[in-house]
Scaffold this motif. Sequence first.
Motif, PDB file in Angstrom:
ATOM      1  N   GLU A   1      43.613  33.400  44.805  1.00 24.78           N
ATOM      2  CA  GLU A   1      42.317  32.718  44.883  1.00 24.78           C
ATOM      3  C   GLU A   1      42.037  31.875  43.645  1.00 24.78           C
ATOM      4  OE1 GLU A   1      39.623  35.912  45.851  1.00 24.78           O
ATOM      5  OE2 GLU A   1      40.146  35.795  47.981  1.00 24.78           O
ATOM      6  N   ALA A   2      42.427  32.353  42.477  1.00 27.77           N
ATOM      7  CA  ALA A   2      42.236  31.573  41.253  1.00 27.77           C
ATOM      8  C   ALA A   2      43.048  30.280  41.308  1.00 27.77           C
ATOM      9  CB  ALA A   2      42.628  32.393  40.029  1.00 27.77           C
ATOM     10  N   MET A   3      44.299  30.379  41.750  1.00 30.26           N
ATOM     11  CA  MET A   3      45.147  29.183  41.842  1.00 30.26           C
ATOM     12  C   MET A   3      44.650  28.256  42.939  1.00 30.26           C
ATOM     13  SD  MET A   3      47.604  27.366  40.667  1.00 30.26           S
ATOM     14  CE  MET A   3      48.512  28.432  39.558  1.00 30.26           C
ATOM     15  N   ARG A   4      44.270  28.794  44.081  1.00 32.03           N
ATOM     16  CA  ARG A   4      43.757  27.963  45.182  1.00 32.03           C
ATOM     17  C   ARG A   4      42.536  27.176  44.733  1.00 32.03           C
ATOM     18  NH1 ARG A   4      40.816  31.347  49.259  1.00 32.03           N
ATOM     19  NH2 ARG A   4      39.335  31.165  47.550  1.00 32.03           N
ATOM     20  N   ASP A   5      41.602  27.860  44.088  1.00 39.78           N
ATOM     21  CA  ASP A   5      40.381  27.185  43.645  1.00 39.78           C
ATOM     22  C   ASP A   5      40.693  26.081  42.627  1.00 39.78           C
ATOM     23  OD1 ASP A   5      39.054  28.944  45.316  1.00 39.78           O
ATOM     24  OD2 ASP A   5      38.275  30.189  43.685  1.00 39.78           O
ATOM     25  N   ALA A   6      41.612  26.359  41.715  1.00 37.61           N
ATOM     26  CA  ALA A   6      41.975  25.361  40.701  1.00 37.61           C
ATOM     27  C   ALA A   6      42.683  24.172  41.350  1.00 37.61           C
ATOM     28  CB  ALA A   6      42.862  25.993  39.636  1.00 37.61           C
ATOM     29  N   LEU A   7      43.605  24.438  42.268  1.00 39.52           N
ATOM     30  CA  LEU A   7      44.340  23.353  42.930  1.00 39.52           C
ATOM     31  C   LEU A   7      43.394  22.470  43.735  1.00 39.52           C
ATOM     32  CD1 LEU A   7      46.983  21.914  43.632  1.00 39.52           C
ATOM     33  CD2 LEU A   7      47.300  23.586  45.479  1.00 39.52           C
ATOM     34  N   LEU A   8      42.514  23.091  44.503  1.00 44.43           N
ATOM     35  CA  LEU A   8      41.585  22.293  45.309  1.00 44.43           C
ATOM     36  C   LEU A   8      40.593  21.525  44.443  1.00 44.43           C
ATOM     37  CD1 LEU A   8      40.952  24.716  48.305  1.00 44.43           C
ATOM     38  CD2 LEU A   8      42.370  22.639  48.264  1.00 44.43           C
ATOM     39  N   ALA A   9      40.319  22.035  43.259  1.00 40.53           N
ATOM     40  CA  ALA A   9      39.408  21.331  42.349  1.00 40.53           C
ATOM     41  C   ALA A   9      40.025  20.051  41.795  1.00 40.53           C
ATOM     42  CB  ALA A   9      38.995  22.250  41.198  1.00 40.53           C
ATOM     43  N   VAL A  10      41.351  20.016  41.664  1.00 43.10           N
ATOM     44  CA  VAL A  10      41.977  18.838  41.043  1.00 43.10           C
ATOM     45  C   VAL A  10      42.554  17.846  42.053  1.00 43.10           C
ATOM     46  CG1 VAL A  10      42.485  20.099  38.923  1.00 43.10           C
ATOM     47  CG2 VAL A  10      44.259  19.903  40.677  1.00 43.10           C
ATOM     48  N   LEU A  11      42.839  18.276  43.269  1.00 46.75           N
ATOM     49  CA  LEU A  11      43.444  17.351  44.236  1.00 46.75           C
ATOM     50  C   LEU A  11      42.414  16.358  44.763  1.00 46.75           C
ATOM     51  CD1 LEU A  11      45.832  19.497  46.463  1.00 46.75           C
ATOM     52  CD2 LEU A  11      46.424  17.930  44.607  1.00 46.75           C
ATOM     53  N   PRO A  12      42.788  15.086  44.849  1.00 49.23           N
ATOM     54  CA  PRO A  12      41.893  14.083  45.425  1.00 49.23           C
ATOM     55  C   PRO A  12      41.806  14.242  46.944  1.00 49.23           C
ATOM     56  CG  PRO A  12      43.962  13.067  44.807  1.00 49.23           C
ATOM     57  CD  PRO A  12      44.034  14.488  44.348  1.00 49.23           C
ATOM     58  N   LYS A  13      40.788  13.615  47.526  1.00 49.35           N
ATOM     59  CA  LYS A  13      40.559  13.727  48.962  1.00 49.35           C
ATOM     60  C   LYS A  13      41.424  12.790  49.795  1.00 49.35           C
ATOM     61  CE  LYS A  13      35.849  15.310  48.469  1.00 49.35           C
ATOM     62  NZ  LYS A  13      34.444  15.059  48.696  1.00 49.35           N
ATOM     63  N   ALA A  14      42.138  11.880  49.160  1.00 50.28           N
ATOM     64  CA  ALA A  14      42.906  10.904  49.937  1.00 50.28           C
ATOM     65  C   ALA A  14      44.218  10.577  49.244  1.00 50.28           C
ATOM     66  CB  ALA A  14      42.087   9.630  50.122  1.00 50.28           C
ATOM     67  N   ALA A  15      45.099   9.968  50.017  1.00 49.64           N
ATOM     68  CA  ALA A  15      46.381   9.503  49.484  1.00 49.64           C
ATOM     69  C   ALA A  15      46.098   8.443  48.442  1.00 49.64           C
ATOM     70  CB  ALA A  15      47.233   8.961  50.619  1.00 49.64           C
ATOM     71  N   PRO A  16      46.920   8.236  47.455  1.00 53.58           N
ATOM     72  CA  PRO A  16      48.253   8.804  47.327  1.00 53.58           C
ATOM     73  C   PRO A  16      48.280  10.213  46.755  1.00 53.58           C
ATOM     74  CG  PRO A  16      47.894   7.317  45.499  1.00 53.58           C
ATOM     75  CD  PRO A  16      46.666   7.258  46.377  1.00 53.58           C
ATOM     76  N   GLY A  17      47.203  10.732  46.216  1.00 55.26           N
ATOM     77  CA  GLY A  17      47.191  12.084  45.701  1.00 55.26           C
ATOM     78  C   GLY A  17      47.851  12.215  44.348  1.00 55.26           C
ATOM     79  N   LEU A  18      48.214  13.452  44.007  1.00 54.45           N
ATOM     80  CA  LEU A  18      48.853  13.754  42.727  1.00 54.45           C
ATOM     81  C   LEU A  18      50.240  14.318  42.954  1.00 54.45           C
ATOM     82  CD1 LEU A  18      45.938  15.730  40.985  1.00 54.45           C
ATOM     83  CD2 LEU A  18      46.570  13.334  40.610  1.00 54.45           C
ATOM     84  N   THR A  19      51.134  14.078  42.008  1.00 48.95           N
ATOM     85  CA  THR A  19      52.411  14.774  42.054  1.00 48.95           C
ATOM     86  C   THR A  19      52.136  16.237  41.717  1.00 48.95           C
ATOM     87  OG1 THR A  19      52.949  14.473  39.720  1.00 48.95           O
ATOM     88  CG2 THR A  19      53.657  12.710  41.259  1.00 48.95           C
TER      89      THR A  19
END
Length: 100
Positions: A28-46
């Motif tokens: 849950e800690a990793m999921r919350d952190a990942l979803l906090a940093v990923l953008p909502k659209a492409a191209p996204g992050l590596t």
Amino acid sequence: MASPADKIEIENIVSPGHSYRVDRTKYEAMRDALLAVLPKAAPGLTVAEAKERLLPLLPQSLFPEGAKAGWWLKAVQLDLEAKGTIAREATKPLRLHKNT
């Protein structure tokens, strides 16, 4: 000994139909952190960019100095892809973003 409530079942988009039991708190800690940093659209992050941005968001008590963060990032990434929460772009290197 850990109770069953301390574990969570996760999926892997690479191995459909298989699930794995992992530590709920770390997931849950990793999921919350990942979803906090990923953008909502492409191209996204590596994946490397996502890891760099999420490391400061992780609790030191669970991931001291980022220990095991790479493994947990991959496990959460594959689970969230299997659930359709995030998507990957067909690029080299792989890029991730949230599904909208």
